[in-house]
Write an enzyme that holds these catalytic residues in place. Structure first.
Site, PDB file in Angstrom:
ATOM      1  N   GLU A 159       0.878  -1.319  -0.016  1.00 38.15           N
ATOM      2  CA  GLU A 159       0.176  -0.119  -0.033  1.00 38.15           C
ATOM      3  C   GLU A 159       0.911   1.145  -0.047  1.00 38.15           C
ATOM      4  O   GLU A 159       1.915   1.230   0.681  1.00 38.15           O
ATOM      5  CB  GLU A 159      -1.008  -0.006   1.401  1.00 38.15           C
ATOM      6  N   TYR A 193       8.163   2.477  -7.084  1.00 40.74           N
ATOM      7  CA  TYR A 193       7.287   1.298  -7.577  1.00 40.74           C
ATOM      8  C   TYR A 193       6.877   1.397  -9.055  1.00 40.74           C
ATOM      9  O   TYR A 193       7.083   0.182  -9.727  1.00 40.74           O
ATOM     10  CB  TYR A 193       6.203   1.430  -6.570  1.00 40.74           C
ATOM     11  N   ASN A 234       2.338  10.186  -1.699  1.00 43.40           N
ATOM     12  CA  ASN A 234       3.749   9.797  -1.574  1.00 43.40           C
ATOM     13  C   ASN A 234       4.615   9.677  -2.921  1.00 43.40           C
ATOM     14  O   ASN A 234       4.801   8.355  -3.544  1.00 43.40           O
ATOM     15  CB  ASN A 234       4.109   8.397  -0.981  1.00 43.40           C
TER      16      ASN A 234
END
Ligand SMILES: CC(C)(COP(=O)(O)OP(=O)(O)OC[C@H]1O[C@@H](n2cnc3c(N)ncnc32)[C@H](O)[C@@H]1OP(=O)(O)O)[C@@H](O)C(=O)NCCC(=O)NCCS
Length: 158
Positions: A111, A123, A116
């Site tokens: 998560e 990611y 962010n």
């Protein structure tokens, strides 16, 4: 001769003795940091942990992973503020990926807060895809914030 900064970083398993150093990074990194008990409980129940260390063996980053029924879940991933932007987190994700594969996980999940940006860039670069939103998952200064659930397949589909 210049040396890639991340090559000077070592990765090893997290030990109980690392918790104070880990906590010091946690507390300057998150608005809602985990406390010492959470880290100790993670290690006690057998979640896998790693630390990134510099040339002086000081802890500069860490990661925690749980693996269950074919799914690996990144529980925490954090790098000391002055070492960010040097792909240290990538090395920690590599360590988790190897472990998850060894434990026969088919997917690696996590998560992340929509706000962010650094984590989302990391990611995305590593091939994670958004698969769901968890409404109101995180506490925030202006009420709860959603979580994006990201996933990366570890095995090729037939
Ligand atoms: C998210 C985090 C783990 C990334 O670690 P990292 O080792 O800096 O990762 P990277 O070097 O791959 O950098 C990731 C992105 O951070 C940004 N970044 C680059 N330099 C940076 C710096 N000096 N400071 C902060 N962010 C920086 C960049 O956008 C970079 O993406 P790019 O390489 O595509 O430009 C780290 O920022 C962190 O610990 N943040 C606080 C804890 C957290 O949010 N964890 C993730 C929870 S899901």
């Amino acid at each position: 001769m210049s040396v890639e900064p991340q090559l000077l970083i070592g990765i090893r398993g997290m030990r109980a003795g690392d918790v104070p150093a880990v906590l010091a990074i946690e507390e300057v990194s998150y608005g809602y940091p985990w406390n010492e008990r959470i880290f100790r409980d993670c290690l006690r129940v057998g979640y896998r942990g790693w630390v990134a260390t510099d040339l002086d063996e000081a802890v500069v980053g860490y990661a925690l992973l749980s693996v269950a029924v074919g799914e690996a879940h990144i529980l925490n991933l954090c790098v000391a503020p002055d070492l960010r932007g040097q792909r240290v987190a990538e090395r920690l994700v590599e360590a988790m990926t190897r472990q998850a594969r060894a434990d026969n996980a088919e997917v690696l999940m996590l998560e992340v807060r929509p706000s962010n940006k650094s984590a989302r860039r990391l990611y995305k670069r590593l091939g994670f895809k958004r698969i769901a939103t968890r409404p109101g998952y995180y506490p925030g200064p202006e009420g709860r914030e959603d979580a994006l659930l990201l996933s990366r397949r570890l095995v090729d589909l037939a």
